[in-house]
Design a protein around this motif. Structure first.
Motif, mmCIF file in Angstrom:
data_model
loop_
_atom_site.group_PDB
_atom_site.id
_atom_site.type_symbol
_atom_site.label_atom_id
_atom_site.label_comp_id
_atom_site.label_asym_id
_atom_site.label_seq_id
_atom_site.Cartn_x
_atom_site.Cartn_y
_atom_site.Cartn_z
ATOM 1 N N GLN A 135 0.832 -1.218 0.000
ATOM 2 C CA GLN A 135 0.000 0.000 0.000
ATOM 3 C C GLN A 135 0.865 1.266 0.000
ATOM 4 O OE1 GLN A 135 -3.324 -0.329 -0.662
ATOM 5 N NE2 GLN A 135 -2.938 1.834 -1.148
ATOM 6 N N GLN A 136 1.962 1.258 0.775
ATOM 7 C CA GLN A 136 2.858 2.433 0.785
ATOM 8 C C GLN A 136 3.450 2.644 -0.613
ATOM 9 O OE1 GLN A 136 5.092 0.779 4.300
ATOM 10 N NE2 GLN A 136 5.741 2.917 4.425
ATOM 11 N N LEU A 137 3.820 1.527 -1.282
ATOM 12 C CA LEU A 137 4.391 1.636 -2.631
ATOM 13 C C LEU A 137 3.352 2.248 -3.571
ATOM 14 C CD1 LEU A 137 6.444 -0.958 -4.617
ATOM 15 C CD2 LEU A 137 4.337 -0.068 -5.598
ATOM 16 N N GLU A 138 2.126 1.731 -3.518
ATOM 17 C CA GLU A 138 1.061 2.239 -4.397
ATOM 18 C C GLU A 138 0.812 3.722 -4.157
ATOM 19 O OE1 GLU A 138 -2.764 0.029 -4.888
ATOM 20 O OE2 GLU A 138 -3.677 2.018 -4.596
ATOM 21 N N ASP A 139 0.727 4.099 -2.889
ATOM 22 C CA ASP A 139 0.450 5.514 -2.558
ATOM 23 C C ASP A 139 1.567 6.421 -3.083
ATOM 24 O OD1 ASP A 139 -1.850 4.641 -1.325
ATOM 25 O OD2 ASP A 139 -0.998 4.695 0.719
ATOM 26 N N TYR A 140 2.821 5.976 -2.903
ATOM 27 C CA TYR A 140 3.944 6.800 -3.357
ATOM 28 C C TYR A 140 3.939 6.941 -4.886
ATOM 29 C CZ TYR A 140 8.562 8.427 -4.539
ATOM 30 O OH TYR A 140 9.588 9.156 -5.095
ATOM 31 N N VAL A 141 3.729 5.818 -5.583
ATOM 32 C CA VAL A 141 3.745 5.869 -7.057
ATOM 33 C C VAL A 141 2.627 6.783 -7.569
ATOM 34 C CG1 VAL A 141 3.413 4.507 -9.175
ATOM 35 C CG2 VAL A 141 4.889 3.637 -7.338
ATOM 36 N N LYS A 142 1.442 6.656 -6.978
ATOM 37 C CA LYS A 142 0.327 7.516 -7.423
ATOM 38 C C LYS A 142 0.669 8.997 -7.224
ATOM 39 C CE LYS A 142 -3.122 5.346 -5.299
ATOM 40 N NZ LYS A 142 -4.409 4.738 -4.890
ATOM 41 N N GLU A 143 1.421 9.305 -6.201
ATOM 42 C CA GLU A 143 1.797 10.689 -5.879
ATOM 43 C C GLU A 143 2.766 11.264 -6.935
ATOM 44 O OE1 GLU A 143 4.395 12.145 -2.319
ATOM 45 O OE2 GLU A 143 2.830 10.763 -1.565
ATOM 46 N N VAL A 144 3.693 10.435 -7.408
ATOM 47 C CA VAL A 144 4.784 10.977 -8.246
ATOM 48 C C VAL A 144 4.662 10.610 -9.732
ATOM 49 C CG1 VAL A 144 6.420 11.017 -6.311
ATOM 50 C CG2 VAL A 144 6.285 8.978 -7.754
ATOM 51 N N HIS A 145 3.758 9.684 -10.068
ATOM 52 C CA HIS A 145 3.677 9.224 -11.472
ATOM 53 C C HIS A 145 3.049 10.300 -12.355
ATOM 54 C CE1 HIS A 145 2.917 6.599 -14.904
ATOM 55 N NE2 HIS A 145 3.561 5.632 -14.291
ATOM 56 N N PRO A 146 3.563 10.478 -13.577
ATOM 57 C CA PRO A 146 3.012 11.515 -14.467
ATOM 58 C C PRO A 146 1.590 11.221 -14.977
ATOM 59 C CG PRO A 146 4.766 10.299 -15.575
ATOM 60 C CD PRO A 146 4.770 9.840 -14.145
ATOM 61 N N TYR A 147 1.158 9.939 -14.969
ATOM 62 C CA TYR A 147 -0.215 9.644 -15.414
ATOM 63 C C TYR A 147 -1.233 9.911 -14.303
ATOM 64 C CZ TYR A 147 2.038 6.670 -19.069
ATOM 65 O OH TYR A 147 2.798 6.174 -20.094
ATOM 66 N N ASP A 148 -2.470 10.234 -14.688
ATOM 67 C CA ASP A 148 -3.547 10.392 -13.692
ATOM 68 C C ASP A 148 -3.903 9.044 -13.062
ATOM 69 O OD1 ASP A 148 -3.657 12.997 -14.392
ATOM 70 O OD2 ASP A 148 -5.336 12.774 -15.815
ATOM 71 N N THR A 149 -3.967 7.998 -13.913
ATOM 72 C CA THR A 149 -4.349 6.657 -13.412
ATOM 73 C C THR A 149 -3.313 5.641 -13.858
ATOM 74 O OG1 THR A 149 -6.631 7.392 -13.818
ATOM 75 C CG2 THR A 149 -6.322 5.072 -13.245
ATOM 76 N N PRO A 150 -2.138 5.622 -13.220
ATOM 77 C CA PRO A 150 -1.099 4.681 -13.646
ATOM 78 C C PRO A 150 -1.485 3.236 -13.362
ATOM 79 C CG PRO A 150 -0.455 5.759 -11.609
ATOM 80 C CD PRO A 150 -1.722 6.433 -12.075
ATOM 81 N N GLU A 151 -1.005 2.337 -14.195
ATOM 82 C CA GLU A 151 -1.187 0.902 -13.945
ATOM 83 C C GLU A 151 -0.281 0.489 -12.796
ATOM 84 O OE1 GLU A 151 -0.808 -2.190 -17.174
ATOM 85 O OE2 GLU A 151 0.821 -2.867 -15.880
ATOM 86 N N ILE A 152 -0.900 0.062 -11.673
ATOM 87 C CA ILE A 152 -0.127 -0.462 -10.534
ATOM 88 C C ILE A 152 -0.847 -1.740 -10.113
ATOM 89 C CG2 ILE A 152 0.835 -0.020 -8.242
ATOM 90 C CD1 ILE A 152 0.092 2.980 -8.719
ATOM 91 N N GLU A 177 -7.120 1.015 -7.167
ATOM 92 C CA GLU A 177 -8.554 1.002 -7.461
ATOM 93 C C GLU A 177 -8.875 1.739 -8.747
ATOM 94 O OE1 GLU A 177 -10.788 2.298 -4.017
ATOM 95 O OE2 GLU A 177 -12.665 2.085 -5.154
ATOM 96 N N GLY A 178 -8.229 2.892 -8.933
ATOM 97 C CA GLY A 178 -8.509 3.687 -10.132
ATOM 98 C C GLY A 178 -8.204 2.909 -11.399
ATOM 99 N N TYR A 179 -7.056 2.195 -11.396
ATOM 100 C CA TYR A 179 -6.678 1.442 -12.597
ATOM 101 C C TYR A 179 -7.606 0.249 -12.825
ATOM 102 C CZ TYR A 179 -4.125 -1.196 -16.019
ATOM 103 O OH TYR A 179 -3.795 -1.879 -17.165
ATOM 104 N N LEU A 180 -7.920 -0.471 -11.752
ATOM 105 C CA LEU A 180 -8.797 -1.650 -11.883
ATOM 106 C C LEU A 180 -10.179 -1.219 -12.392
ATOM 107 C CD1 LEU A 180 -7.821 -3.588 -8.623
ATOM 108 C CD2 LEU A 180 -6.982 -3.988 -10.953
ATOM 109 N N ASN A 181 -10.668 -0.061 -11.920
ATOM 110 C CA ASN A 181 -11.960 0.453 -12.405
ATOM 111 C C ASN A 181 -11.866 0.814 -13.881
ATOM 112 O OD1 ASN A 181 -13.102 0.136 -9.899
ATOM 113 N ND2 ASN A 181 -12.750 2.269 -9.263
ATOM 114 N N TRP A 182 -10.716 1.377 -14.280
ATOM 115 C CA TRP A 182 -10.521 1.745 -15.696
ATOM 116 C C TRP A 182 -10.620 0.495 -16.566
ATOM 117 C CZ3 TRP A 182 -6.648 0.273 -19.165
ATOM 118 C CH2 TRP A 182 -6.707 0.932 -20.430
ATOM 119 N N VAL A 183 -10.001 -0.612 -16.107
ATOM 120 C CA VAL A 183 -10.058 -1.859 -16.881
ATOM 121 C C VAL A 183 -11.516 -2.302 -17.027
ATOM 122 C CG1 VAL A 183 -9.452 -4.329 -16.898
ATOM 123 C CG2 VAL A 183 -7.730 -2.621 -16.228
ATOM 124 N N GLN A 184 -12.252 -2.299 -15.931
ATOM 125 C CA GLN A 184 -13.667 -2.708 -15.978
ATOM 126 C C GLN A 184 -14.457 -1.815 -16.931
ATOM 127 O OE1 GLN A 184 -14.757 -5.416 -14.599
ATOM 128 N NE2 GLN A 184 -14.229 -5.637 -12.439
#
Lengths: 107, 107, 107
Positions: free
Chosen positions: A66-83, C93-100
Motif C-alpha cells: 500500500q505504501q508503494l502504491e500511494d507513493y507511485v500515485k503521488e509521483v507518477h506523471p499519469y492520472d491513473t497509472p497501472e499499478i 482502485e482507479g486502474y482496476l476500475n478503468w479496466v472494468q
C-alpha cells in the motif's frame, strides 16, 4: 508468501529509473526490473492508441504494497497509472530472504 | 493448476541460453522465454546499482519446481540468483497439455 | 479479484498488433503490452528450437477470459498457441476500475 511482484508502466526510461531508484531508497521495493520498448495498445475516448512504454517489475512485500502504491500515485506523471500486484507461490529461500533484508534495511 | 511460471534473472544472454537449453534437455522446463536488455536497479552494500540483465520466464510444473530450483542454484553464476514462481489460474487446455507432455518426454 | 493478466506469444510484431487491436475493439481486453524480440527456446520432435517471438501481456477480466481464449485460438497462426492467465492479488482502485470500464464500453 510475503514477497510479491508489482507491475507499473511508465512513459519513458528516465521516469521509470527515477521512480524505481526512489522506491529502493525508500525501502518500498528490494529491486526493480525495467523492460524497455514495450508497445502498449489501448482505447482512449473511442480511439485506438499505440504508445511505447517501459514496464517495471518491482519485487516488494505484502506489508509494503500500500505504501508503494500511494507513493507511485503521488509521483507518477499519469492520472491513473497501472499499478498491479501478483502473489508468488514459489521462490528460493535465499532470494526471498534477501528481499526481506532489503526491505528492512539489512543491506 | 499444475503448470507454473518461474522467473530467473541472468547476467548475459549466453548464460541464459545455456542454462535455459539445459532446463529443457533435462525436462525441468517445457520452454523458456528470454527478455533481453532488462535494466535491474537494486541496492548492494548501501550503493544503488544499475545492471543490464536477461529475464527468463520458464514454463514448468509444480512437481518439477524444486528440481528446477536446485539445478539453477547449482549452475548459476550468482550466489543468490532470483528464482521465483507464480501459479497460473487460466490456460488453454491444448497448451497446458503440451507443457505436461514436454515434461514427461512425449515430444 | 476480477482483473487478470493473460500471456500470449506471437511469431511477429505485426500479428501481435493485429490480434491485440482486435481484442481491444471487441472489448476482450482493456489494453495489451507487446514485448518484442523475446527469445523462445523449446523442444520440437526431439530438436531444440530457438525462435524470436513477441510476448503479449493482456489485461482482461475473469468473466471475459474464455471468450478471449476462444477468439485467439480461432485467429492465431499457431496450432497450439500459448494462452495462459494469472490472478491479480493487488491493484490500484482507479486502474482496476478503468479496466472494468473499458470492458463494458465506458470509454
Amino acid at each position: 508468501m510475503e514477497v510479491i511482484l508489482v507491475y507499473i508502466n511508465f512513459p519513458s526510461r528516465d521516469v521509470a529509473r527515477h521512480i524505481g531508484t526512489a522506491l529502493i531508497e525508500k525501502q518500498l521495493a528490494a529491486c526493480v526490473n525495467l523492460i524497455n520498448g514495450v508497445e502498449s495498445i489501448y482505447q482512449w475516448k473511442g480511439e485506438i492508441c499505440d504508445e511505447v512504454e517501459v514496464m517495471m517489475v518491482a519485487k516488494t512485500t505484502v506489508s509494503r504494497y500500500q505504501q508503494l502504491e500511494d507513493y507511485v500515485k503521488e509521483v507518477h506523471p499519469y492520472d491513473t497509472p497501472e499499478i498491479i500486484g501478483q502473489q508468488l507461490a514459489h521462490g528460493s529461500e535465499g532470494y526471498l530472504n534477501w528481499v526481506q533484508d532489503q526491505m528492512e534495511g539489512r543491506h
